[in-house]
Design a protein around this motif. Structure first.
Motif, PDB file in Angstrom:
ATOM      1  N   ILE A  91       5.783  -0.800  18.992  1.00 22.11           N
ATOM      2  CA  ILE A  91       4.709   0.116  18.552  1.00 22.11           C
ATOM      3  C   ILE A  91       5.311   1.438  18.085  1.00 22.11           C
ATOM      4  CG2 ILE A  91       2.762   1.541  19.366  1.00 22.11           C
ATOM      5  CD1 ILE A  91       2.103  -0.775  21.328  1.00 22.11           C
ATOM      6  N   TRP A  92       6.310   1.921  18.848  1.00 20.13           N
ATOM      7  CA  TRP A  92       6.824   3.268  18.577  1.00 20.13           C
ATOM      8  C   TRP A  92       8.001   3.261  17.601  1.00 20.13           C
ATOM      9  CZ3 TRP A  92       5.030   1.662  23.411  1.00 20.13           C
ATOM     10  CH2 TRP A  92       3.797   2.213  23.758  1.00 20.13           C
ATOM     11  N   THR A  93       8.496   2.082  17.251  1.00 20.62           N
ATOM     12  CA  THR A  93       9.503   2.063  16.186  1.00 20.62           C
ATOM     13  C   THR A  93       8.812   1.790  14.846  1.00 20.62           C
ATOM     14  OG1 THR A  93       9.969  -0.248  16.727  1.00 20.62           O
ATOM     15  CG2 THR A  93      11.450   1.385  17.654  1.00 20.62           C
ATOM     16  N   ASP A  94       7.611   1.182  14.893  1.00 20.39           N
ATOM     17  CA  ASP A  94       6.862   0.873  13.656  1.00 20.39           C
ATOM     18  C   ASP A  94       5.473   1.496  13.724  1.00 20.39           C
ATOM     19  OD1 ASP A  94       8.813  -0.778  12.481  1.00 20.39           O
ATOM     20  OD2 ASP A  94       8.265  -2.393  13.860  1.00 20.39           O
ATOM     21  N   PHE A  95       5.419   2.766  14.106  1.00 17.49           N
ATOM     22  CA  PHE A  95       4.096   3.355  14.370  1.00 17.49           C
ATOM     23  C   PHE A  95       3.209   3.400  13.125  1.00 17.49           C
ATOM     24  CE2 PHE A  95       0.987   6.566  15.767  1.00 17.49           C
ATOM     25  CZ  PHE A  95       0.566   5.944  16.917  1.00 17.49           C
ATOM     26  N   ALA A  96       3.824   3.545  11.934  1.00 19.95           N
ATOM     27  CA  ALA A  96       3.015   3.574  10.703  1.00 19.95           C
ATOM     28  C   ALA A  96       2.318   2.222  10.507  1.00 19.95           C
ATOM     29  CB  ALA A  96       3.888   3.912   9.500  1.00 19.95           C
ATOM     30  N   ASP A  97       3.036   1.133  10.794  1.00 22.31           N
ATOM     31  CA  ASP A  97       2.439  -0.195  10.651  1.00 22.31           C
ATOM     32  C   ASP A  97       1.362  -0.424  11.723  1.00 22.31           C
ATOM     33  OD1 ASP A  97       2.400  -2.913   9.462  1.00 22.31           O
ATOM     34  OD2 ASP A  97       3.066  -3.485  11.477  1.00 22.31           O
ATOM     35  N   PHE A  98       1.677   0.019  12.949  1.00 22.28           N
ATOM     36  CA  PHE A  98       0.695  -0.100  14.036  1.00 22.28           C
ATOM     37  C   PHE A  98      -0.597   0.626  13.640  1.00 22.28           C
ATOM     38  CE2 PHE A  98      -1.254   1.438  17.994  1.00 22.28           C
ATOM     39  CZ  PHE A  98      -1.312   0.279  18.738  1.00 22.28           C
ATOM     40  N   THR A  99      -0.447   1.848  13.115  1.00 24.16           N
ATOM     41  CA  THR A  99      -1.604   2.645  12.681  1.00 24.16           C
ATOM     42  C   THR A  99      -2.361   1.925  11.568  1.00 24.16           C
ATOM     43  OG1 THR A  99      -0.502   4.692  13.296  1.00 24.16           O
ATOM     44  CG2 THR A  99      -2.286   4.880  11.703  1.00 24.16           C
ATOM     45  N   ALA A 100      -1.626   1.335  10.614  1.00 24.40           N
ATOM     46  CA  ALA A 100      -2.276   0.617   9.509  1.00 24.40           C
ATOM     47  C   ALA A 100      -3.103  -0.557  10.044  1.00 24.40           C
ATOM     48  CB  ALA A 100      -1.226   0.130   8.517  1.00 24.40           C
ATOM     49  N   LYS A 101      -2.603  -1.221  11.081  1.00 25.55           N
ATOM     50  CA  LYS A 101      -3.332  -2.364  11.647  1.00 25.55           C
ATOM     51  C   LYS A 101      -4.587  -1.900  12.389  1.00 25.55           C
ATOM     52  CE  LYS A 101       0.253  -5.857  11.594  1.00 25.55           C
ATOM     53  NZ  LYS A 101       0.861  -5.367  10.356  1.00 25.55           N
ATOM     54  N   ALA A 102      -4.515  -0.733  13.017  1.00 22.71           N
ATOM     55  CA  ALA A 102      -5.717  -0.170  13.654  1.00 22.71           C
ATOM     56  C   ALA A 102      -6.744   0.210  12.580  1.00 22.71           C
ATOM     57  CB  ALA A 102      -5.350   1.050  14.504  1.00 22.71           C
ATOM     58  N   ARG A 103      -6.264   0.789  11.472  1.00 26.14           N
ATOM     59  CA  ARG A 103      -7.169   1.177  10.370  1.00 26.14           C
ATOM     60  C   ARG A 103      -7.794  -0.065   9.721  1.00 26.14           C
ATOM     61  NH1 ARG A 103      -7.332   5.611  12.190  1.00 26.14           N
ATOM     62  NH2 ARG A 103      -5.903   7.324  11.740  1.00 26.14           N
ATOM     63  N   ALA A 104      -7.017  -1.145   9.633  1.00 27.86           N
ATOM     64  CA  ALA A 104      -7.551  -2.376   9.040  1.00 27.86           C
ATOM     65  C   ALA A 104      -8.707  -2.915   9.887  1.00 27.86           C
ATOM     66  CB  ALA A 104      -6.444  -3.419   8.903  1.00 27.86           C
ATOM     67  N   LEU A 105      -8.539  -2.847  11.209  1.00 27.42           N
ATOM     68  CA  LEU A 105      -9.640  -3.294  12.087  1.00 27.42           C
ATOM     69  C   LEU A 105     -10.845  -2.365  11.917  1.00 27.42           C
ATOM     70  CD1 LEU A 105     -10.961  -5.009  14.255  1.00 27.42           C
ATOM     71  CD2 LEU A 105      -9.793  -3.625  15.990  1.00 27.42           C
ATOM     72  N   GLU A 106     -10.585  -1.071  11.833  1.00 25.19           N
ATOM     73  CA  GLU A 106     -11.684  -0.106  11.673  1.00 25.19           C
ATOM     74  C   GLU A 106     -12.474  -0.416  10.395  1.00 25.19           C
ATOM     75  OE1 GLU A 106     -10.357   3.944  11.247  1.00 25.19           O
ATOM     76  OE2 GLU A 106     -12.405   4.698  11.021  1.00 25.19           O
ATOM     77  N   THR A 107     -11.761  -0.643   9.281  1.00 18.78           N
ATOM     78  CA  THR A 107     -12.423  -0.941   8.003  1.00 18.78           C
ATOM     79  C   THR A 107     -13.245  -2.223   8.104  1.00 18.78           C
ATOM     80  OG1 THR A 107     -10.583   0.094   6.859  1.00 18.78           O
ATOM     81  CG2 THR A 107     -11.995  -1.338   5.542  1.00 18.78           C
ATOM     82  N   ALA A 108     -12.640  -3.268   8.684  1.00 25.42           N
ATOM     83  CA  ALA A 108     -13.350  -4.546   8.810  1.00 25.42           C
ATOM     84  C   ALA A 108     -14.599  -4.371   9.677  1.00 25.42           C
ATOM     85  CB  ALA A 108     -12.423  -5.600   9.418  1.00 25.42           C
ATOM     86  N   ALA A 109     -14.466  -3.615  10.782  1.00 25.70           N
ATOM     87  CA  ALA A 109     -15.602  -3.457  11.702  1.00 25.70           C
ATOM     88  C   ALA A 109     -16.712  -2.620  11.063  1.00 25.70           C
ATOM     89  CB  ALA A 109     -15.125  -2.823  13.016  1.00 25.70           C
ATOM     90  N   LEU A 110     -16.329  -1.626  10.250  1.00 23.73           N
ATOM     91  CA  LEU A 110     -17.348  -0.828   9.552  1.00 23.73           C
ATOM     92  C   LEU A 110     -18.109  -1.690   8.552  1.00 23.73           C
ATOM     93  CD1 LEU A 110     -15.662   2.634   8.846  1.00 23.73           C
ATOM     94  CD2 LEU A 110     -17.651   2.188  10.302  1.00 23.73           C
ATOM     95  N   ASP A 111     -17.369  -2.513   7.789  1.00 21.44           N
ATOM     96  CA  ASP A 111     -18.008  -3.442   6.839  1.00 21.44           C
ATOM     97  C   ASP A 111     -18.988  -4.350   7.564  1.00 21.44           C
ATOM     98  OD1 ASP A 111     -16.598  -2.543   4.725  1.00 21.44           O
ATOM     99  OD2 ASP A 111     -15.430  -4.378   4.388  1.00 21.44           O
ATOM    100  N   VAL A 112     -18.509  -4.929   8.663  1.00 22.00           N
ATOM    101  CA  VAL A 112     -19.343  -5.865   9.427  1.00 22.00           C
ATOM    102  C   VAL A 112     -20.584  -5.143   9.958  1.00 22.00           C
ATOM    103  CG1 VAL A 112     -19.415  -7.149  11.604  1.00 22.00           C
ATOM    104  CG2 VAL A 112     -17.505  -7.491  10.025  1.00 22.00           C
ATOM    105  N   SER A 113     -20.406  -3.914  10.434  1.00 23.12           N
ATOM    106  CA  SER A 113     -21.554  -3.214  11.037  1.00 23.12           C
ATOM    107  C   SER A 113     -22.632  -2.941   9.983  1.00 23.12           C
ATOM    108  CB  SER A 113     -21.109  -1.918  11.715  1.00 23.12           C
ATOM    109  OG  SER A 113     -20.772  -0.947  10.755  1.00 23.12           O
ATOM    110  N   LYS A 114     -22.243  -2.896   8.696  1.00 20.98           N
ATOM    111  CA  LYS A 114     -23.240  -2.638   7.640  1.00 20.98           C
ATOM    112  C   LYS A 114     -23.810  -3.920   7.053  1.00 20.98           C
ATOM    113  CE  LYS A 114     -20.939   1.577   6.302  1.00 20.98           C
ATOM    114  NZ  LYS A 114     -19.671   1.786   5.609  1.00 20.98           N
TER     115      LYS A 114
END
Ligand code: HEC
Length: 144
Positions: free
Chosen positions: A93-116
């Motif tokens: 997580i802490w050696t690839d934090f940018a990728d970890f963050t991108a994966k959290a953002r991907a879930l956020e985007t998918a969940a926002l789409d689903v919620s609408k």
């Protein structure tokens, strides 16, 4: 501070620790609690998708919105490299934090789409699959 208040605080702290048996590090506990909330919201959607609960559009949308909220918080909860013997977080997580963050953002985007867009029972299975992929793409790299 009066003694009963202190006792109350200890009981509360004890209950939180019990939910995640023996986690000492509060920062680790906080990120586990956020993940557990995401897991609980997925269970709400999963039960409806399997027909174990009847379809309720607003409950399903709320569950997805909750997932979006907690995934938005995920990078901040993991920024500091905190550990605990009970943690399932991988050091990557802490050696690839940018990728970890991108994966959290991907879930956020998918969940926002689903919620609408989750308006009929037919939307449930694709929604659960889409969100589940986003969980898996992070867990497969960053969770024991
Ligand atoms: C950006 C990465 C990431 C995404 C996306 C992600 N998780 Fe996690 N998850 C983790 C990490 C890392 C842990 C381990 C945390 C620890 O133990 O310190 C975890 C732990 C968990 C736990 C265990 C929590 C506990 O009680 O200890 C559950 C349940 C969970 N995730 C469910 C989900 C679900 C469901 C999704 C998708 C809807 C999801 N997660 C998406 C990274 C992620």
């Amino acid at each position: 501070m009066h003694k009963p208040i202190l006792t109350g605080l200890f009981i509360l702290a004890g209950a939180a620790a019990l939910a995640h048996s023996g986690v000492q590090n509060q920062a680790v506990l906080a990120r586990m609690e956020a993940m557990k909330s995401i897991g609980d919201a997925m269970k709400v959607l999963g039960r409806m998708a399997k027909g174990q609960a009847s379809f309720d559009a607003s409950a399903a949308q709320d569950a997805a919105a909750g997932i979006a909220r907690h995934s938005a918080d995920t990078p901040a909860l993991f920024t500091a490299r905190e550990t605990d013997p009970k943690s399932e977080a991988k050091p990557a997580i802490w050696t690839d934090f940018a990728d970890f963050t991108a994966k959290a953002r991907a879930l956020e985007t998918a969940a926002l789409d689903v919620s609408k867009s989750l308006t009929s029972p037919d939307d449930l299975v694709p929604a659960v699959q889409r969100l589940g992929q986003a969980c898996k793409s992070c867990h497969s790299l960053y969770r024991e």
